[in-house]
Design a protein around this motif. Structure first.
Motif, PDB file in Angstrom:
ATOM      1  N   SER A 105       0.856  -1.189   0.000  1.00  0.00           N
ATOM      2  CA  SER A 105       0.000   0.000   0.000  1.00  0.00           C
ATOM      3  C   SER A 105       0.889   1.235   0.000  1.00  0.00           C
ATOM      4  O   SER A 105       2.097   1.139   0.239  1.00  0.00           O
ATOM      5  N   VAL A 106       0.272   2.367  -0.237  1.00  0.00           N
ATOM      6  CA  VAL A 106       1.025   3.628  -0.270  1.00  0.00           C
ATOM      7  C   VAL A 106       1.696   3.862   1.083  1.00  0.00           C
ATOM      8  O   VAL A 106       2.864   4.252   1.155  1.00  0.00           O
ATOM      9  N   ALA A 107       0.978   3.567   2.146  1.00  0.00           N
ATOM     10  CA  ALA A 107       1.495   3.802   3.503  1.00  0.00           C
ATOM     11  C   ALA A 107       2.759   2.999   3.790  1.00  0.00           C
ATOM     12  O   ALA A 107       3.624   3.443   4.561  1.00  0.00           O
ATOM     13  N   ASP A 108       2.890   1.820   3.146  1.00  0.00           N
ATOM     14  CA  ASP A 108       4.084   0.990   3.357  1.00  0.00           C
ATOM     15  C   ASP A 108       5.367   1.689   2.912  1.00  0.00           C
ATOM     16  O   ASP A 108       6.466   1.242   3.246  1.00  0.00           O
ATOM     17  N   LEU A 109       5.231   2.764   2.140  1.00  0.00           N
ATOM     18  CA  LEU A 109       6.424   3.458   1.644  1.00  0.00           C
ATOM     19  C   LEU A 109       6.932   4.539   2.597  1.00  0.00           C
ATOM     20  O   LEU A 109       7.934   5.196   2.307  1.00  0.00           O
ATOM     21  N   THR A 122       4.943  13.133  -8.224  1.00  0.00           N
ATOM     22  CA  THR A 122       5.160  12.151  -7.154  1.00  0.00           C
ATOM     23  C   THR A 122       5.100  12.824  -5.774  1.00  0.00           C
ATOM     24  O   THR A 122       4.452  12.312  -4.848  1.00  0.00           O
ATOM     25  N   ARG A 123       5.741  13.973  -5.675  1.00  0.00           N
ATOM     26  CA  ARG A 123       5.729  14.707  -4.395  1.00  0.00           C
ATOM     27  C   ARG A 123       4.284  15.052  -4.001  1.00  0.00           C
ATOM     28  O   ARG A 123       3.874  14.830  -2.860  1.00  0.00           O
ATOM     29  N   ASP A 124       3.513  15.554  -4.963  1.00  0.00           N
ATOM     30  CA  ASP A 124       2.110  15.916  -4.676  1.00  0.00           C
ATOM     31  C   ASP A 124       1.298  14.697  -4.263  1.00  0.00           C
ATOM     32  O   ASP A 124       0.462  14.767  -3.367  1.00  0.00           O
ATOM     33  N   ASP A 128      -0.527  14.253  -0.655  1.00  0.00           N
ATOM     34  CA  ASP A 128      -1.973  13.998  -0.497  1.00  0.00           C
ATOM     35  C   ASP A 128      -2.225  12.821   0.434  1.00  0.00           C
ATOM     36  O   ASP A 128      -3.212  12.787   1.165  1.00  0.00           O
ATOM     37  N   TRP A 129      -1.343  11.846   0.377  1.00  0.00           N
ATOM     38  CA  TRP A 129      -1.492  10.651   1.222  1.00  0.00           C
ATOM     39  C   TRP A 129      -0.891  10.864   2.607  1.00  0.00           C
ATOM     40  O   TRP A 129      -0.999   9.987   3.478  1.00  0.00           O
ATOM     41  N   ASP A 130      -0.187  12.000   2.754  1.00  0.00           N
ATOM     42  CA  ASP A 130       0.468  12.297   4.027  1.00  0.00           C
ATOM     43  C   ASP A 130       1.503  11.222   4.381  1.00  0.00           C
ATOM     44  O   ASP A 130       1.610  10.794   5.534  1.00  0.00           O
TER      45      ASP A 130
END
Ligand SMILES: Nc1ncnc2c1ncn2[C@@H]1O[C@H](COP(=O)(O)OP(=O)(O)OP(=O)(O)O)[C@@H](O)[C@H]1O
Ligand SMILES: O=P(O)(O)OC[C@H]1O[C@H](OP(=O)(O)OP(=O)(O)O)[C@H](O)[C@@H]1O
Ligand SMILES: [Mg+2]
Length: 282
Positions: A105-109, A122-124, A128-130
């Motif tokens: 998941s995104v959070a795993d990064l 990518t930064r944006d 957005d996902w914090d």
């Protein structure tokens, strides 16, 4: 008025082709030439890298441009107006990670590193996902980086998915859907020439997949023929000098032509002619 087109890469040919089909022929656009006239003395073409085109338009080197939405978003110029989806160069920017790894998941990064040719997008996305990540900016072969300890994941373009698969990467999340757009700087969107170009390109897109049917129809069969023809705003009906028949013209979707002709014959139409449509100005 200057229009910027990709000078090479996969977007070059379809962009020039679209301009040609729109009647805006490039004059003397020899290979590797970066500047060309068109049949319209007020329109010149500037050839630039797909990634540089938003900047060129924003800075005033050109007034309108043709390139991928991904490039427009990445350039973060902010003052460009998306005028028209040109419906080619469809692809997705995705976040992808090794198939056999533990990023699901995104959070795993969080705290990890992401390699990309699109650092701003990518930064944006991660903002957005914090989720906090380091961004490693690369200029190609991004798919290799997770396998050589440069990054934990990538944000890159995919369309068929072949490159990801070949590099044993899987999509973790979609970042951006892209296709090629005609875009303009805010202060020129209302210019007559810009609108003429937009109309000309839109007319090519509108004609795509359409056919023009012409036929002769006995007067008494006209109502039945009209029922058969889906038509855009109804078919055009014309008297033929010295004959009982009328001529009927209509625009039909290519996919409907076979069935439509069968039905037209059944209700009495004859001499049916099917032609391509180059442009359809709505
Ligand atoms: N596989 C693909 N399928 C569809 N569209 C793509 C694909 N790859 C890239 N694009 C689109 O084409 C644009 C330009 O990509 P292209 O590969 O032609 O140029 P480039 O890699 O920047 O070229 P170069 O590095 O040779 O100057 C991308 O920004 C994207 O909008
Ligand atoms: O999902 P797919 O159909 O495999 O397409 C994705 C690939 O296409 C693009 O590369 P390109 O072919 O433009 O090569 P490049 O890296 O030289 O730009 C993109 O950078 C991906 O690597
Ligand atoms: Mg490429």
């Amino acid at each position: 008025m200057r229009i910027a087109l990709p000078n090479k890469g996969r977007l070059h040919e379809p962009s020039v082709d679209l301009l040609e089909r729109a009647g805006l022929h490039v004059v003397d656009g020899a290979d590797r030439k970066l500047y060309a006239e068109t049949v319209d003395p007020d329109v010149t073409v500037l050839f630039a890298r797909a990634a540089d085109i938003p900047e060129y338009v924003s800075d005033g080197a050109a007034d309108v441009g043709i390139t991928g939405l991904d490039q427009v978003e990445e350039s973060a110029t902010g003052d460009l107006i998306d005028l028209l989806d040109l419906e080619f160069g469809r692809c997705k920017l995705v976040l992808a990670a090794p198939e056999d790894g533990d990023i699901e998941s995104v959070a795993d990064l969080d705290g990890g590193t992401v390699a990309t040719e699109f650092p701003n997008v990518t930064r944006d996305f991660f903002a957005d996902w914090d989720v906090e990540v380091d961004i490693a900016e690369v200029s190609g072969a991004t798919e290799l980086t997770p396998h050589v300890d440069i990054a934990d994941a990538i944000v890159d373009i995919t369309s068929t998915g072949t490159t990801l698969r070949m590099n044993r990467l899987e999509i973790v999340a979609d970042v951006l859907e892209s296709s090629v757009r005609l875009f303009a700087r805010e202060d020129v969107v209302d210019d007559e020439k810009v609108q003429q170009i937009e109309t000309a390109l839109a007319s090519v897109l509108a004609a795509d997949g359409k056919r023009y049917l012409m036929m002769n129809v006995p007067e008494e069969a006209l109502d039945d023929v009209k029922d058969v023809l889906p038509g855009m705003g109804g078919p055009t009906v014309m008297d033929i000098a010295g004959k009982e028949d009328v001529a009927v013209h209509a625009v039909v979707d290519d996919s409907d032509v076979f069935e439509t002709i069968n039905s037209l014959k059944d209700v009495g139409a004859s001499d049916v002619l099917v032609t391509e449509i180059e442009r359809l100005v709505e």
